[in-house]
Design an enzyme around this catalytic site. Structure first.
Site, PDB file in Angstrom:
ATOM      1  N   ASP A 114       0.844  -1.197   0.000  1.00  0.00           N
ATOM      2  CA  ASP A 114       0.000   0.000   0.000  1.00  0.00           C
ATOM      3  C   ASP A 114       0.884   1.254   0.000  1.00  0.00           C
ATOM      4  O   ASP A 114       1.744   1.390  -0.861  1.00  0.00           O
ATOM      5  CB  ASP A 114      -0.954  -0.085   1.209  1.00  0.00           C
ATOM      6  CG  ASP A 114      -1.992   1.014   1.247  1.00  0.00           C
ATOM      7  OD1 ASP A 114      -2.984   0.913   0.494  1.00  0.00           O
ATOM      8  OD2 ASP A 114      -1.827   1.958   2.027  1.00  0.00           O
ATOM      9  N   HIS A 282      -7.338  -6.447  -0.397  1.00  0.00           N
ATOM     10  CA  HIS A 282      -6.236  -5.491  -0.400  1.00  0.00           C
ATOM     11  C   HIS A 282      -5.184  -5.771   0.664  1.00  0.00           C
ATOM     12  O   HIS A 282      -3.986  -5.605   0.426  1.00  0.00           O
ATOM     13  CB  HIS A 282      -6.796  -4.076  -0.207  1.00  0.00           C
ATOM     14  CG  HIS A 282      -5.743  -3.029  -0.045  1.00  0.00           C
ATOM     15  ND1 HIS A 282      -4.831  -2.728  -1.034  1.00  0.00           N
ATOM     16  CD2 HIS A 282      -5.441  -2.210   1.002  1.00  0.00           C
ATOM     17  CE1 HIS A 282      -4.026  -1.760  -0.616  1.00  0.00           C
ATOM     18  NE2 HIS A 282      -4.363  -1.440   0.617  1.00  0.00           N
TER      19      HIS A 282
END
Length: 304
Positions: A114, A282
């Site tokens: 991320d 994610h």
């Protein structure tokens, strides 16, 4: 002992906590294991604890360094001008390089998820002599993201456009329901069931909902839209690419996996890429730790 120190002792046994001073500012680092150096950078709205299911195993073969990136966790949180200049990934990457040099590691392998992957991407481009191997998780570079994002992407990743609004609008709105906002990201982008240890999840919420952390997160996203895209554009024009072997992981059930051709995007940025979709959303390090560990162990074992 603080709450965060207690969690580190429980979830990252054997790791030493240390504040490393870089250009007069303190960066939290945890160091564990023995062997070739490996720096691991977390994403939003998390801390170094996101690696707790992976890092102890990697420390069996590597000297693993886990940091809280600038603006997060227990690392310093500088104020930034409206464009987020203090949170340019170039500056954040240089700071992480300073940490590793302070610890005695002039070159190292690098893993990021991320926001941490965005810092890692920039560090590898800016300092190719330093990064021996690079692994990035569930991102595409800022320029590619903002150039090609569709309405469907904007719906799924709404905060990429909300957090970039001029200050203090997003900061004030988030402050009205900070825990709900951060929980929405952590739970909404994970696949099906919350993958987090309950204590670790609570630590993420506590660390990300202070006024300083909220301001830092907004500034970091503003930098992504402005300064980071300019840096990417300059690299693209100059034909610069990542020289070291690069492993690209993404969650096949996540926003990036659903909306982007990840191999096609990253093939333009890397000279030696390897691609591996993960069975997750994610938050790959906590949703699919065994798959990530297998991929990283294989990737890091190959001599650079």
């Amino acid at each position: 002992m603080t709450r965060f120190e207690d969690l580190d002792r429980k979830h990252l046994p054997g790791f030493e906590r240390r504040f490393v001073t870089v250009a007069g500012q303190d960066v939290l680092a945890l160091i564990g294991g023995d062997g070739p150096p490996l720096l691991m950078l977390h994403g939003d709205p998390q801390t170094h604890l996101c690696w707790h299911r992976i890092a102890p195993r990697l420390a069996e073969t590597h000297t693993v360094v886990l940091t809280d990136i600038r603006g997060r966790g227990e690392t310093h949180k500088p104020a930034s001008p409206p464009d987020g200049a203090a949170y340019a990934k170039r500056a954040m990457g240089a700071e992480q390089l300073g940490v590793m040099r302070s610890l005695g590691f002039p070159a190292f392998a690098l893993v990021g998820h991320d926001r941490g992957a965005r810092v890692a991407h920039r560090l590898a481009l800016d300092h190719p002599e330093t990064v021996t191997r690079l692994a990035v998780m569930d991102i595409i570079p800022a320029l590619d993201f903002y150039e090609t994002a569709t309405s469907a992407v904007a719906q799924d990743y709404f905060y990429f456009f909300f957090l970039t609004q001029p200050p203090p609008l997003p900061e004030r709105l988030i402050a009205g329901a900070a825990e709900a906002f951060m929980s929405h990201i952590l739970l909404g982008l994970s696949n099906e069931h919350p993958p987090y240890d309950a204590e670790v999840f609570d630590a993420y919420i506590a660390a990300s909902t202070t006024p300083q952390a909220i301001a830092a997160m907004c500034a970091c996203f503003r930098a992504g839209l402005s300064i980071d895209c300019r840096h990417d554009r300059a690299d693209r024009k100059a034909g610069r690419s990542i020289a070291c072997p690069t492993l690209v992981l993404w969650g096949e059930h996540g926003v990036i996996g659903r909306h982007f051709d990840v191999p096609s995007v990253w093939a333009k940025w890397c000279r030696d890429p390897t691609f591996a979709p993960m069975p997750s959303g994610h938050f790959i390090p906590e949703e699919a730790p065994d798959a990530v560990l297998d991929a990283l162990t294989t990737f890091l074992a190959v001599p650079a």
